[in-house]
Design a protein around this motif. Sequence first.
Motif, mmCIF file in Angstrom:
data_model
loop_
_atom_site.group_PDB
_atom_site.id
_atom_site.type_symbol
_atom_site.label_atom_id
_atom_site.label_comp_id
_atom_site.label_asym_id
_atom_site.label_seq_id
_atom_site.Cartn_x
_atom_site.Cartn_y
_atom_site.Cartn_z
ATOM 1 N N UNK A 40 0.805 -1.220 0.000
ATOM 2 C CA UNK A 40 0.000 0.000 0.000
ATOM 3 C C UNK A 40 0.844 1.278 0.000
ATOM 4 N N UNK A 41 2.179 1.130 0.035
ATOM 5 C CA UNK A 41 3.056 2.307 -0.097
ATOM 6 C C UNK A 41 3.472 2.556 -1.541
ATOM 7 N N UNK A 42 3.191 1.612 -2.428
ATOM 8 C CA UNK A 42 3.696 1.690 -3.795
ATOM 9 C C UNK A 42 3.243 2.961 -4.516
ATOM 10 N N UNK A 43 1.952 3.241 -4.476
ATOM 11 C CA UNK A 43 1.433 4.394 -5.222
ATOM 12 C C UNK A 43 1.764 5.718 -4.536
ATOM 13 N N UNK A 44 1.409 5.892 -3.253
ATOM 14 C CA UNK A 44 1.640 7.215 -2.643
ATOM 15 C C UNK A 44 3.103 7.601 -2.484
ATOM 16 N N UNK A 45 3.978 6.628 -2.217
ATOM 17 C CA UNK A 45 5.377 6.963 -1.937
ATOM 18 C C UNK A 45 6.294 6.834 -3.163
ATOM 19 N N UNK A 46 5.959 5.892 -4.088
ATOM 20 C CA UNK A 46 6.889 5.619 -5.192
ATOM 21 C C UNK A 46 6.234 5.745 -6.566
ATOM 22 N N UNK A 47 4.940 6.069 -6.603
ATOM 23 C CA UNK A 47 4.214 6.287 -7.865
ATOM 24 C C UNK A 47 4.277 5.065 -8.783
ATOM 25 N N UNK A 48 4.240 3.898 -8.171
ATOM 26 C CA UNK A 48 4.234 2.641 -8.932
ATOM 27 C C UNK A 48 2.864 1.992 -8.731
ATOM 28 N N UNK A 49 2.133 1.822 -9.821
ATOM 29 C CA UNK A 49 0.796 1.235 -9.713
ATOM 30 C C UNK A 49 0.894 -0.290 -9.763
ATOM 31 N N UNK A 50 0.208 -0.971 -8.845
ATOM 32 C CA UNK A 50 0.331 -2.435 -8.772
ATOM 33 C C UNK A 50 -0.155 -3.122 -10.042
ATOM 34 N N UNK A 51 0.618 -4.085 -10.486
ATOM 35 C CA UNK A 51 0.225 -4.938 -11.603
ATOM 36 C C UNK A 51 -0.400 -6.211 -11.044
ATOM 37 N N UNK A 52 -0.788 -7.102 -11.936
ATOM 38 C CA UNK A 52 -1.374 -8.375 -11.506
ATOM 39 C C UNK A 52 -0.395 -9.156 -10.626
ATOM 40 N N UNK A 53 0.917 -9.045 -10.931
ATOM 41 C CA UNK A 53 1.917 -9.778 -10.144
ATOM 42 C C UNK A 53 2.027 -9.242 -8.722
ATOM 43 N N UNK A 54 1.847 -7.926 -8.561
ATOM 44 C CA UNK A 54 1.887 -7.360 -7.212
ATOM 45 C C UNK A 54 0.675 -7.817 -6.389
ATOM 46 N N UNK A 55 -0.486 -7.818 -7.041
ATOM 47 C CA UNK A 55 -1.677 -8.307 -6.347
ATOM 48 C C UNK A 55 -1.516 -9.786 -5.991
#
Length: 649
Positions: A402-417
């Motif tokens: 849940x830090x990916x988007x707000x802190x690093x601007x990386x949107x989760x892909x299917x692999x992250x989910x």
Amino acid sequence: MWALNATLHPLHPHHFPPKPSITSSLQTTNNNNNNNNNNNHLIQTLSKQGHTKRALQLLSTEPRPTQRTYELLILSCTRADSVSDAVAVHRALIDDGLHRDPFLATKLIDAYAQLGSVHNARYVFDEMRERRTVFVWNAFIRALALAGRGDEALGVCCQMSETGVCFDRFTYTYALKACVVGPGSGSGERKGKEIHGSLLRRGFEWNVHIATTLIDLYAKFGLVSYAGKVFDEMPVRNVVSWSAMIGCLAKNGRPFEALELFWEMMVGNPDEVPNSVTMVSVLQACAALSALGQGKLIHCFVVRRGLDSILPVNNSLVTMYSKCGNLEMARRVFDRMDRRDVVSWNSMISGYGVHGFAEEAIMVFKEMINDGRVSPNAVTFISLLGACSHSGLVDEGKRLFYSMVPEYHIYPSSEHYAGLVDILGRAGRLEEAMKVIEDMRIEPGSTVWGSLLGACRIHCNIEFAERASVRLFELEPTNAGNYVLLADIYAEAKMWEEVNRVKKLLEARGLQKVSGCSWIEVKGKIYSFVSVDELNPQIEQLHALLVKFSLEMKEKGYVPDTKAILYELDEVEKEEIVLGHSEKLAVAFGLINSSAGETIRITKNLRLCQDCHSVTKFISQFTNREILVRDVNRFHHFKNGVCSCGDYW
């Protein structure tokens, strides 16, 4: 008509002063010629020395630079990595009426291609409509291929053919590269084969550059046999073609053959010195086989050849040592690196993760952030989530996700989910994992549902297993592993009718369970084993040793775990099958053929089964040996009857 990008034109035509008029005086003409020669020489010298801006300033005082002067200026712009300078030269060419010179147009297209300005390359190409030589066509096809526009490049090839311009070896090479970067693998494969047929008819198949590009093409689409045929028929090979074939084997699940070919190259072709590309592929093969001994030999070669200063080679060394179970050496290589990119950091994070050392993986991630020179990417978080999953760090894994988007601007892909679902599922929080899937902002892929199904096998959850398998059978109808996993879950619940139903579905679709296979390196040689391997010359010794271990374990309360055997056999037959699993045979082989106290390292192509896990723990204690097993998911370090995974895998 495409236009030059006006924002990149610091030298607009009206910035140039008027050109001096030619007088009738012979002395004036001679002076002009001398000045012309002097200025050409000065511009050429400045261009060669990299002083592009100063050279450009002299264009305004020059009546007409020569073709050679413009060529050197264009090359200087490429070396300076400056699109704006290239555009300035382009405008000067237009003013001097040389923009339709085929030679200079080719050079300019090449420059724009290397500078990533395809729209300007297209402008030059369009302006050459009436004067396109084969070199101009080739330059533009190459520009499109370099930009990843494979379909457009192939379309230009068709136009070239329609105009009657004959393909040369460069056209074929760039066309094949375009097939590799095209968007559709099926389309690229088909077009690649068509081009292969065309070049065979034209007699280009023996050209070493074309043949090497063909190998790369077939490697991209996993057509190893096609690549092998091209390679075998090459009358002349160079280090690039050897490297291409080794890489083809290494990247397509044939690491054993990749190593064999490398040693054939080294022994039989002493004039072909391996380069950094060769080393990366060979190290990848060593990593796939956990061939630590061979990996160390390759490392020595890398140092002797001075290739240890090359970043991709160092990254491959970190990965090789990690996957061969030597984290200490992987970290040593990592710490000695003068320069690191995101691949370097990801390799170290992943190395700790697959060994189950999540805290260390997270520490490396924090080092990366504090270092500040490299930003994490999507792969970084896939590795971190995998590390948290293997170690049961649920809260830390959720925090990272849940830090990916707000802190690093990386949107989760299917692999992250899938990583988050795996973290929650392994921890038994299946309801929460299901909620994550339902709330996904993208369509759940096979990796997500596969993670849920794997968690259902651990916790024998029939309801979610059936929901996951319905989607997996739609997304991956030919993946036998999903059917087998569901049958395993039904067998665990003793739902035998459902087990038989899944088995019939498997048979109806002509699918077969992937056979278990294990590898072990002993005294520099790699040996492979399949389950119930009756062809191994030492099979009787191996079985005798395993039976001895089994009897001793039974005296201490061991009961063979035969739940994974789905066939209707009696218990004795099931025990024999389980005892003949490939990893057990590999362990027994290692004990018989290695020195006392030597660590045994094994690689398995599937997940380690429960029974093999229990037996290997016992053997490590009984023989006082350290045994490392890398299965498809992670490393297991067995020592003194304990596994590093803590029975959580």
